[in-house]
Design an enzyme around this catalytic site. Structure first.
Site, PDB file in Angstrom:
ATOM      1  N   ASN A  10       0.882  -1.170   0.000  1.00 55.66           N
ATOM      2  CA  ASN A  10       0.000   0.000   0.000  1.00 55.66           C
ATOM      3  C   ASN A  10       0.921   1.221   0.000  1.00 55.66           C
ATOM      4  OD1 ASN A  10      -1.807   2.026   0.492  1.00 55.66           O
ATOM      5  ND2 ASN A  10      -2.766   1.062   2.280  1.00 55.66           N
ATOM      6  N   ARG A  94      -2.448  -2.029  -3.602  1.00 54.70           N
ATOM      7  CA  ARG A  94      -3.645  -1.212  -3.444  1.00 54.70           C
ATOM      8  C   ARG A  94      -3.514  -0.034  -4.409  1.00 54.70           C
ATOM      9  NH1 ARG A  94      -5.053   3.299   0.961  1.00 54.70           N
ATOM     10  NH2 ARG A  94      -7.218   3.596   0.351  1.00 54.70           N
ATOM     11  N   HIS A 183     -12.586   3.331  -0.455  1.00 56.55           N
ATOM     12  CA  HIS A 183     -12.654   2.303   0.604  1.00 56.55           C
ATOM     13  C   HIS A 183     -13.359   1.037   0.112  1.00 56.55           C
ATOM     14  CE1 HIS A 183     -12.673   5.659   3.917  1.00 56.55           C
ATOM     15  NE2 HIS A 183     -11.444   5.219   3.715  1.00 56.55           N
ATOM     16  N   LEU A 212     -15.730   3.743   9.436  1.00 57.00           N
ATOM     17  CA  LEU A 212     -15.428   4.965  10.181  1.00 57.00           C
ATOM     18  C   LEU A 212     -13.994   4.899  10.699  1.00 57.00           C
ATOM     19  CD1 LEU A 212     -18.744   5.084  12.296  1.00 57.00           C
ATOM     20  CD2 LEU A 212     -18.344   6.040  10.014  1.00 57.00           C
ATOM     21  N   ASN A 214     -10.049   7.283  10.123  1.00 58.81           N
ATOM     22  CA  ASN A 214      -9.708   8.702  10.002  1.00 58.81           C
ATOM     23  C   ASN A 214     -10.397   9.264   8.756  1.00 58.81           C
ATOM     24  OD1 ASN A 214      -8.462  10.962  11.084  1.00 58.81           O
ATOM     25  ND2 ASN A 214      -6.716  10.744   9.682  1.00 58.81           N
ATOM     26  N   GLY A 215     -10.341   8.496   7.659  1.00 57.09           N
ATOM     27  CA  GLY A 215     -11.251   8.734   6.533  1.00 57.09           C
ATOM     28  C   GLY A 215     -12.506   7.931   6.814  1.00 57.09           C
ATOM     29  N   ARG A 244     -11.367  15.786   7.137  1.00 60.25           N
ATOM     30  CA  ARG A 244     -12.094  16.232   5.940  1.00 60.25           C
ATOM     31  C   ARG A 244     -13.517  16.630   6.298  1.00 60.25           C
ATOM     32  NH1 ARG A 244     -10.781  10.818   3.062  1.00 60.25           N
ATOM     33  NH2 ARG A 244      -8.540  10.879   3.262  1.00 60.25           N
ATOM     34  N   ASP A 285      -8.758  12.441  16.858  1.00 59.50           N
ATOM     35  CA  ASP A 285      -8.784  11.102  17.430  1.00 59.50           C
ATOM     36  C   ASP A 285     -10.009  10.964  18.335  1.00 59.50           C
ATOM     37  OD1 ASP A 285      -8.336   8.756  19.047  1.00 59.50           O
ATOM     38  OD2 ASP A 285      -6.264   8.816  18.357  1.00 59.50           O
ATOM     39  N   ARG A 287     -10.786   8.886  20.532  1.00 60.08           N
ATOM     40  CA  ARG A 287     -10.491   8.615  21.952  1.00 60.08           C
ATOM     41  C   ARG A 287     -10.328   9.911  22.724  1.00 60.08           C
ATOM     42  NH1 ARG A 287      -6.064   4.401  19.976  1.00 60.08           N
ATOM     43  NH2 ARG A 287      -6.097   5.986  18.377  1.00 60.08           N
ATOM     44  N   GLY A 333     -11.229   2.037  12.480  1.00 57.02           N
ATOM     45  CA  GLY A 333     -10.781   2.461  13.809  1.00 57.02           C
ATOM     46  C   GLY A 333     -11.879   2.935  14.741  1.00 57.02           C
ATOM     47  N   ASN A 337     -14.079   0.405  17.456  1.00 54.15           N
ATOM     48  CA  ASN A 337     -13.656   0.645  18.851  1.00 54.15           C
ATOM     49  C   ASN A 337     -14.516   1.609  19.657  1.00 54.15           C
ATOM     50  OD1 ASN A 337     -11.081  -0.903  18.889  1.00 54.15           O
ATOM     51  ND2 ASN A 337     -10.591   0.483  17.216  1.00 54.15           N
ATOM     52  N   GLU A 387      -8.335  -4.929   4.996  1.00 56.79           N
ATOM     53  CA  GLU A 387      -8.128  -4.602   3.583  1.00 56.79           C
ATOM     54  C   GLU A 387      -6.960  -5.392   2.991  1.00 56.79           C
ATOM     55  OE1 GLU A 387      -8.592  -0.462   4.998  1.00 56.79           O
ATOM     56  OE2 GLU A 387      -9.213  -0.052   2.951  1.00 56.79           O
TER      57      GLU A 387
HETATM   58  P1  AMP Z   1      -8.280   4.004  10.860  1.00 54.38           P
HETATM   59  O1  AMP Z   1      -8.190   5.110   9.854  1.00 54.38           O
HETATM   60  O2  AMP Z   1      -9.290   2.953  10.492  1.00 54.38           O
HETATM   61  O3  AMP Z   1      -6.951   3.423  11.250  1.00 54.38           O
HETATM   62  O4  AMP Z   1      -8.862   4.685  12.195  1.00 54.38           O
HETATM   63  C1  AMP Z   1      -8.110   5.597  12.945  1.00 54.38           C
HETATM   64  C2  AMP Z   1      -9.009   6.308  13.938  1.00 54.38           C
HETATM   65  O5  AMP Z   1      -9.697   5.347  14.750  1.00 54.38           O
HETATM   66  C3  AMP Z   1      -8.266   7.188  14.937  1.00 54.38           C
HETATM   67  O6  AMP Z   1      -8.036   8.456  14.403  1.00 54.38           O
HETATM   68  C4  AMP Z   1      -9.226   7.238  16.106  1.00 54.38           C
HETATM   69  O7  AMP Z   1     -10.128   8.312  15.915  1.00 54.38           O
HETATM   70  C5  AMP Z   1     -10.022   5.955  15.988  1.00 54.38           C
HETATM   71  N1  AMP Z   1      -9.756   4.989  17.065  1.00 54.38           N
HETATM   72  C6  AMP Z   1      -8.768   4.085  17.124  1.00 54.38           C
HETATM   73  N2  AMP Z   1      -8.828   3.391  18.284  1.00 54.38           N
HETATM   74  C7  AMP Z   1      -9.882   3.871  18.971  1.00 54.38           C
HETATM   75  C8  AMP Z   1     -10.483   3.580  20.234  1.00 54.38           C
HETATM   76  N3  AMP Z   1     -10.001   2.614  21.033  1.00 54.38           N
HETATM   77  N4  AMP Z   1     -11.572   4.289  20.600  1.00 54.38           N
HETATM   78  C9  AMP Z   1     -12.060   5.261  19.806  1.00 54.38           C
HETATM   79  N5  AMP Z   1     -11.554   5.583  18.602  1.00 54.38           N
HETATM   80  C10 AMP Z   1     -10.479   4.900  18.189  1.00 54.38           C
END
Ligand code: AMP
Length: 404
Positions: A10, A94, A183, A212, A214-215, A244, A285, A287, A333, A337, A387
């Site tokens: 990727n 990818r 995606h 859901l 970051n994108g 975004r 983020d 979290r 992400g 979570n 992916e």
């Molecule tokens: P991804 O692009 O799929 O890797 O998702 C990344 C995003 O997932 C991060 O920017 C966080 O906002 C979110 N994320 C990851 N771990 C957690 C968690 N334990 N609780 C809440 N959000 C999370």
């Protein structure tokens, strides 16, 4: 010896993520990441998964993608997993934008590479890096099949009513302006895994997938085929994302240019990099946003509400598009979570047959699982995306075992 390994690459503009899988059992042999390519502070993190050895890191300038891939090849070779191994069946890449032409994974030749190049104007941030990754891998192993797996492919089944913008057709066609969606590898994998979770064939279920991360993007999948998705010409359209904006009145752009005096490039950066959650509250983020909400932070609470409001609008819209919904699947992400996001997204939608069981929703697990109560008409599921596995599976299905 049979060739059962697939290397998944990727390639981003300044990074390369990779995984080596053995397709006999879909197990991972090694994973890694090269970051900040072209900078003084490049870093390679390599994790072999075959023995007891832990991760190794290299912090040294890595000038370009060629140097990056050579470094990856060295690390793999040190674990006895070198790219020269006869066990390597193919490299799966990818590729973000496949336009309308590439509806399935494709073995890369000069014609295919030229077509990916032709799509650069509609994917200026992504396709050039993907092309560099492909060329570099070809140079390392010219004899090996290289396969492109396109982010857009799963969405090519969208009907014209969903894929076209309501604008002058001639102008749209001249500049290839339409909704492509992204995606797709994740939406394909997750919709199929959701059907599996329900004990049904993909052809028999209608699913709304909420990717859901970051994108972020949503898709409406009818009987295994995508009929609508929230990203459009580029990954900017649709849901509120980490950085975004997602949907907005296109006139905002004219306004910022005419009244705000901003250049097109400045607006591009504003909407792609400085908007969404980070623009609303300074954090992208989830979290950290939840931590701030728990501490009484109103700015974070409003950002969360805007995020959920948009998500709910898409659930409603895709419910209407599909007519009958069997399941809603949360992934990536945030989706995998963030229990409060899942709870808030379906809150108040009981009339649509949607509900989340608080106890099931709070369980943390890497497994696909249902979080809706038994009585709910529509299943709500958490389905971890993968992916890389999907790219490897599609690559291997196409190339098979050359030496068998
Ligand atoms: P991804 O692009 O799929 O890797 O998702 C990344 C995003 O997932 C991060 O920017 C966080 O906002 C979110 N994320 C990851 N771990 C957690 C968690 N334990 N609780 C809440 N959000 C999370």
């Amino acid at each position: 010896m049979t060739a059962t390994r697939v290397l998944v690459l990727n390639s981003g503009s300044s990074s390369v993520k990779y995984q080596l899988l053995d397709m006999r059992d879909s197990s991972r042999l090694a994973v890694g990441l090269v970051e900040r390519i072209g900078e003084e502070t490049s870093r390679l993190k390599h994790t072999p998964l075959t023995g007891e050895a832990g991760s190794r890191e290299r912090e040294e300038p890595i000038a370009d993608h060629e140097a990056a891939l050579k470094a990856v090849a060295e690390e793999l070779a040190a674990d006895g997993l070198g790219l020269d191994s006869p066990e390597l069946a193919a490299i799966g890449h990818r590729v973000v934008h496949g336009g309308l032409k590439f509806t399935t994974p494709t073995v890369i030749d000069d014609v295919v590479l030229a077509e990916i190049q032709r799509l650069v104007p509609v994917a200026p941030l992504h396709n050039p890096a993907n092309i560099t990754g492909i060329r570099t891998a070809q140079a390392l192993r010219p004899d090996l099949p290289q396969v492109a797996v396109f982010d857009t492919a799963f969405h090519t089944t969208m009907p014209e009513s969903a894929a076209r913008y309501a604008m002058d057709v001639k102008t749209a066609d001249e500049h290839r302006v339409r909704r492509y969606g992204f995606h797709g590898t994740s939406h394909a994998y997750v919709s199929r895994e959701t059907a599996k979770l329900l004990g049904k064939a993909p052809e028999d279920v209608n699913v709304i997938v909420l990717h859901l991360g970051n994108g972020a993007s949503a898709s409406a999948v009818r009987g295994g085929k995508c009929v609508d998705t929230s990203m459009g010409l580029t990954p900017l359209e649709g849901l509120v994302m980490g950085t975004r904006s997602g949907d907005m009145d296109p006139a905002v752009i004219f306004h910022l240019a005419r009244v705000g005096g901003m250049s097109i490039d400045e607006i591009d950066i504003l909407l792609n990099k400085k908007s969404g959650l980070i623009g609303l509250c300074g954090d992208n983020d989830m979290r950290e946003i939840r931590r701030r909400i728990d501490a009484g932070d109103e700015e974070a609470a409003l950002a969360f509400d805007i995020y959920i409001h948009r998500l709910k609008k898409y659930i409603g819209a895709y419910y209407a598009v599909l007519g009958r919904v069997d399941a809603i699947a949360f992934t990536a992400g945030v989706g995998e979570n963030a229990a409060p996001v899942r709870e808030a997204a379906v809150a108040g939608l009981e009339e649509l047959g949607l509900a989340v069981d608080g106890e099931l929703n709070s369980v943390r697990s890497d497994e696909a699982r249902l979080i809706s109560p038994e009585y709910a008409r529509v299943a709500v599921a958490v389905v971890p995306t993968d992916e890389e596995l999907e790219i490897a599976t599609q690559t291997y299905a196409l190339v098979g075992d050359r030496n068998a």
